[in-house]
Design an enzyme around this catalytic site. Sequence first.
Site, PDB file in Angstrom:
ATOM      1  N   CYS A 113       3.014  34.932  -6.913  1.00 44.96           N
ATOM      2  CA  CYS A 113       1.994  34.609  -5.907  1.00 44.96           C
ATOM      3  C   CYS A 113       1.200  35.828  -5.430  1.00 44.96           C
ATOM      4  O   CYS A 113       0.099  35.671  -4.895  1.00 44.96           O
ATOM      5  CB  CYS A 113       2.644  33.921  -4.713  1.00 44.96           C
ATOM      6  SG  CYS A 113       3.656  32.500  -5.160  1.00 44.96           S
ATOM      7  N   HIS A 241      -2.273  34.483   0.616  1.00 42.06           N
ATOM      8  CA  HIS A 241      -1.789  33.562  -0.415  1.00 42.06           C
ATOM      9  C   HIS A 241      -1.660  32.173   0.189  1.00 42.06           C
ATOM     10  O   HIS A 241      -1.080  31.998   1.272  1.00 42.06           O
ATOM     11  CB  HIS A 241      -0.446  34.037  -0.960  1.00 42.06           C
ATOM     12  CG  HIS A 241       0.276  32.977  -1.741  1.00 42.06           C
ATOM     13  ND1 HIS A 241      -0.331  32.269  -2.755  1.00 42.06           N
ATOM     14  CD2 HIS A 241       1.538  32.475  -1.630  1.00 42.06           C
ATOM     15  CE1 HIS A 241       0.524  31.390  -3.248  1.00 42.06           C
ATOM     16  NE2 HIS A 241       1.662  31.492  -2.582  1.00 42.06           N
ATOM     17  N   ASN A 271      -0.564  24.919  -3.496  1.00 44.50           N
ATOM     18  CA  ASN A 271      -0.135  26.283  -3.813  1.00 44.50           C
ATOM     19  C   ASN A 271      -0.376  26.525  -5.295  1.00 44.50           C
ATOM     20  O   ASN A 271       0.309  25.965  -6.152  1.00 44.50           O
ATOM     21  CB  ASN A 271       1.346  26.441  -3.469  1.00 44.50           C
ATOM     22  CG  ASN A 271       1.880  27.840  -3.734  1.00 44.50           C
ATOM     23  OD1 ASN A 271       1.303  28.608  -4.498  1.00 44.50           O
ATOM     24  ND2 ASN A 271       3.000  28.176  -3.107  1.00 44.50           N
TER      25      ASN A 271
END
Length: 315
Positions: A113, A241, A271
């Site tokens: 990530c 993020h 995500n």
Amino acid sequence: MTGSRIASLGHHQPASVLTNEDLAALVDTSDEWIRSRVGIRTRHRAGDDEPVDDLAAGAAAKALAGAGLAPDDVDLVLVATSTAIDRSPNTAARVAARLGMSSPAVMDLNVVCAGFTHALATADHAIRAGSARRALVIGADKMTAVTDWTDRTTCVLTGDGAGAAVLEAVDGDGEPGIGPVLWGSVPTMGNAVRIEGTPPRFAQEGQTVYRWATTQLPPIARQVCERGGVDPVDLAAVVLHQANLRIIEPVARRIGAVNAVVARDVVDSGNTSAASIPMAFSKLVERGEITTGDPVLLFGFGGNLSYAGQIVRCP
């Protein structure tokens, strides 16, 4: 050379959209349950015929067009991804081939990530060292390919997509548009977020990640601002993020960026791991929510419990 700047951005997502209602037909969940816990409404899902390099090339082509550059104007391609299936050719090489590039250096980085902010810093360092003049930096992940669709705590999170940035050298007395990176990790807690097994599957210790992100990351992000010479109150945007809206909102608040636009692309995209920061940043620019020269905090965190952030100037 005194550094680099971002010349343009681009993003790409698959056409297929998976709603919370769609997920409720697969596992024991609901729109209300998902929104209340992670803030996600929809996510995009790539098909079997849409590999990671296809997503990456779509975003890269848009970024190149925005910069008014031909593919061979770029001499370095970095792709941040943790979901590419094949080892070789790497994703960067496949993107370069799709775009018709002749001889760029091509590298993949797997920092999950936090991959895009690590790759951005790596490209900036290469330009500062004189080993590249223009770089294409891409974050691309097909997280739905590693999703356990029987686990309601993780399958509600993931989406697919890519975002890209074109970097170019700043010569002479020009002001660099990418500030110093602050990066690191907590290796002893790295198992809290993982993609492992055969076939590989995404899993995490949700409460561990939430506590770490909301308590440990805000002071680190403030250090990023200090290194970049920007007071948090002067930030035009904060692009974290896009893990979970319940992480993004408290972290942004604790940074002290009271006047900044906070990217919330997770609501519509889920995500997307390494793709999340460049996609969210590109959309802010596309919508005109920030303008050229504005100071923006980019801050990635997640797998390995890695983190990396820098202050950049909006292209």
